[in-house]
Design an enzyme around this catalytic site. Sequence first.
Site, short mmCIF file in Angstrom:
data_model
loop_
_atom_site.label_atom_id
_atom_site.label_comp_id
_atom_site.label_asym_id
_atom_site.label_seq_id
_atom_site.Cartn_x
_atom_site.Cartn_y
_atom_site.Cartn_z
N HIS B 258 19.01 67.96 -52.52
CA HIS B 258 18.16 69.11 -53.25
C HIS B 258 16.60 68.54 -53.68
CE1 HIS B 258 17.11 71.65 -56.52
NE2 HIS B 258 18.09 72.39 -56.20
N ASP B 314 25.43 74.57 -53.79
CA ASP B 314 26.01 75.53 -52.73
C ASP B 314 26.94 74.78 -51.95
OD1 ASP B 314 23.76 77.36 -53.01
OD2 ASP B 314 22.28 76.11 -52.20
#
Lengths: 377, 377
Positions: B258, B314
């Site tokens: 991320h 996700d």
Amino acid sequence: MTDIEYAKGLEGVIAAESEICQIDGANGKLYYRGYSIEDLAVHSSFEETTYLLLNERLPTKTELTEFSKRMRRCRDLSPAVQNMIRDFPRTGSPMELLQSVISYLSSSVEHQIQHSDKCNCRQTLHQVAQMTTVIATYQRFREGKSYRPDLSQGANFLYQLRGEEPSAEEGRMLDTCLVLHAEHGFNASTFTSRVVASTFSTCYCSISAAIGALAGALHGGANERAMDMVDEIGSKENVDRWLDKALGEHRKVMGMGHRVYKAKDPRAIVIEKMLEELTEIKGRPELYELLKEVEKGFRARMEEKGKPIYPNVDFFSGAVYTLLGIERDLFTPIFAAARSAGWLAHILEQRKDNRLFRPKALFVGPEPRPYVLMEDR
Amino acid sequence: MTDIEYAKGLEGVIAAESEICQIDGANGKLYYRGYSIEDLAVHSSFEETTYLLLNERLPTKTELTEFSKRMRRCRDLSPAVQNMIRDFPRTGSPMELLQSVISYLSSSVEHQIQHSDKCNCRQTLHQVAQMTTVIATYQRFREGKSYRPDLSQGANFLYQLRGEEPSAEEGRMLDTCLVLHAEHGFNASTFTSRVVASTFSTCYCSISAAIGALAGALHGGANERAMDMVDEIGSKENVDRWLDKALGEHRKVMGMGHRVYKAKDPRAIVIEKMLEELTEIKGRPELYELLKEVEKGFRARMEEKGKPIYPNVDFFSGAVYTLLGIERDLFTPIFAAARSAGWLAHILEQRKDNRLFRPKALFVGPEPRPYVLMEDR
């Protein structure tokens, strides 16, 4: 709230490079891909200007014929979209309908292409071509008039609106209005189209988002409000009294001044000439005279204060649309229909050398704190 | 092309102040209005989280009851919107449908309020409440299932999707997924919502535009692609071979790493626990085991290179949605339904101290040049 400085509204911050539009505010000049809008207003059509914006150069005769043919083929609306327009509550604004329809249309093209950087003109044409059809169909449902897609973009739009063919001059005038509004560099709506495009969203979704921004009271709609002002003034004789009162109350005189242009807005010069012709054709000289009286009176009052302020494009365009028989709430949708060409040019440019837009927020909120159970609130 | 420097994609540029969301990337923490998402995941509901985001504080019991009642009353779709959903070509993406419907809904509220800075919660609730109804109605038309609006936002959504009431755990899990996705500071879609709101466009138009940004391949959709990856790997035994091949081909392993979090994404930790429970309930332990094997194998390979990379939200959420029986192309629409609460909070914050977003473009195109007549091209 904090000592960290930043540019509110990103004012003065460069957000991207662009080759599409150059504005020379000091001299009141505007160029699309290097061509002055005075030249384009005289020589070009909206379809040719769209080609220029998207392809970076003027088309040959064969290219323009082929391009116009493709664009005109894209005008048809599906039955589902016609129903959307028919059923749209008349309490709503046609801008919201336009935003809604354009993202709905996204379903009609191949997604693989739309979502990649390989998007070509065939897809993009679809949105530019359908804009005026959507507006005219909205009007048609409102008034029950028939429509048929043919003629140039501007003339066809008038035809669709009225149900009868406009004169050559009228068709030409509306087409020129579309040319003049096709592009104007970065502003909230064009910037929106690039931010959305930077996620590799479709052209439809990006343009739909840009329409949402243009719908805002601080962005589109100034020409509608300029005509409201004309209504309020009523006649030439009332101008001086109205101006003194308005300025005394620190009200904004619509259509005057521009953030960028320090000379007269070059689009205003072209449209003023058009308005003068049109008022003669329509036998409505009083509208032109009233506007000129407002310009004269306002400029005189500003010059006394040492502030030279000139009319902008919105000062005359609303009057032109009114004389062409267009209802006031369609002025901003027409702006969107014209600007769609510029938005597309920016979307394609953004995709050519993309970087996702993702600025920082300066956090000034509460520091971490424990959750308070319902019974303890 | 030029010597003038600027931040591409506005990277690192502060675009506005915000009090809504704080992300502590180094420690893997995320706070809404100061409350950690771990606390909210355990104690709060999506409706309460929406209240918190919009009102800056947790509601009392009476306030929450009243707020939920109002939000639930907003779930109904008009016949026109139901037709739009029914007629939407199934080749299209439900994200585009969502963008289209939300701007279409704009016609259903008072415009004066929508266009001003006086927009209150009654209006804003409408969009948040209807999102899941639109998605479920889309699915219902696709599969012919019945629906009835009741229960909490998450449980009701499952009910509408399936046509039968979900278990309490399932309803709670989906509601928690909505809480976890409700807000995440500035990103392309939230930034879009603020740019559009800065023109004083309606909340509907601003959220519709944000949906357009979230639809882009570089923004939403990573959990859909994570599940595509799971399909491709097939079973736990194939993980090592698949990873070596994928990394050898420099392919992106979905759901890993991320931009902001250098520790494990705090939302991933909550959702992983949820997935573990759900795989037990559903008797599908192999899905959880496969994902853990991918995480283990990928992290080991990255650590060898001195790069500690962790799973993000996700990585596990797509698996949770799949086990809840949700089709893959609805994952991003669900993300939009959750994030609508955060978008609204940002729109209201933007309006409180507004400045129109209008950055500069750096012009690098052709200098003024004469128009070339068609016959001379």
